[in-house]
Motif scaffolding. Structure first.
Motif, PDB file in Angstrom:
ATOM      1  N   ARG A   1       0.829  -1.212   0.000  1.00 38.49           N
ATOM      2  CA  ARG A   1       0.000   0.000   0.000  1.00 38.49           C
ATOM      3  C   ARG A   1       0.862   1.261   0.000  1.00 38.49           C
ATOM      4  NH1 ARG A   1      -1.378   4.200  -0.646  1.00 38.49           N
ATOM      5  NH2 ARG A   1      -3.149   5.349   0.178  1.00 38.49           N
TER       6      ARG A   1
ATOM      7  N   ASP B   1      -6.623   2.837  -0.779  1.00 34.62           N
ATOM      8  CA  ASP B   1      -6.896   2.142   0.478  1.00 34.62           C
ATOM      9  C   ASP B   1      -7.888   0.996   0.276  1.00 34.62           C
ATOM     10  OD1 ASP B   1      -5.178   3.717   2.051  1.00 34.62           O
ATOM     11  OD2 ASP B   1      -6.720   5.245   2.325  1.00 34.62           O
TER      12      ASP B   1
ATOM     13  N   ALA C   1      -6.102  -1.797  -1.536  1.00 40.80           N
ATOM     14  CA  ALA C   1      -5.194  -2.521  -0.646  1.00 40.80           C
ATOM     15  C   ALA C   1      -5.972  -3.481   0.257  1.00 40.80           C
ATOM     16  CB  ALA C   1      -4.368  -1.544   0.179  1.00 40.80           C
TER      17      ALA C   1
END
Length: 126
Positions: free
Chosen positions: A26, A47, A50
Motif C-alpha cells: 500500500r 486504500d 489494498a
C-alpha cells in the motif's frame, strides 16, 4: 521517472504482495489519483484496493515473474499467479503499472476471468 526506477518500484510492490506485506504494498501506491482495473474489479481508491488485496492474500500461493519490461513511467509484468481454491491453480496474468512521483498511480491487470465468473455464478444461484 527513469525506466530502471519504474521497474524497481513495481518490483518492490510485487515483492511485498508475494510476502503478503500489504502495508508495504500500500505504501507504494499513490494516495491521490490511483486507479486499478481488472476483468473483475475497478478501484479509484488505493486504500480500498489494498484492503481487497489483503483479502486475496488468503488464497495467494505464489507469483512468478515470467517476463518484465519498462518504458519510462510504464512497467509491464507477465506473471504466473498460483492460488489455492479447490486445488492449486496457476494462471497467466499481465500487469501494466504506471508510476509518477515514486508511487504507482495506475494498475491494469489482464487475465482470463471466466473461472471466477463461473464461481460467482454458481455461488449466487438459488
Amino acid at each position: 521517472m527513469q525506466t530502471t526506477e519504474t521497474l524497481q518500484l513495481v518490483e518492490r510492490y510485487l515483492d511485498a504482495i508475494r510476502a503478503r506485506d500489504f502495508a508495504a504494498a500500500r505504501a507504494l501506491l499513490a494516495s491521490r489519483g490511483f486507479e486499478y482495473l481488472s476483468p473483475i474489479a475497478r478501484f479509484d481508491d488505493a486504500d480500498r484496493f489494498a484492503e481487497s488485496m489483503e483479502a486475496v492474500g488468503a488464497i495467494l500461493h505464489d507469483i512468478r515473474t515470467c517476463y518484465r519490461f519498462a518504458d519510462g513511467d510504464l512497467a509491464c509484468h507477465i506473471l504466473d499467479v498460483t492460488v489455492s481454491l479447490d486445488a492449486y491453480q496457476t494462471q497467466r496474468v499481465v500487469q501494466l503499472a504506471r508510476v509518477a512521483a515514486a508511487k504507482i498511480i495506475a494498475l491494469e491487470v489482464i487475465f482470463d476471468a471466466s473461472q471466477f465468473h463461473r464461481m460467482i455464478g454458481q455461488g449466487g444461484a438459488t
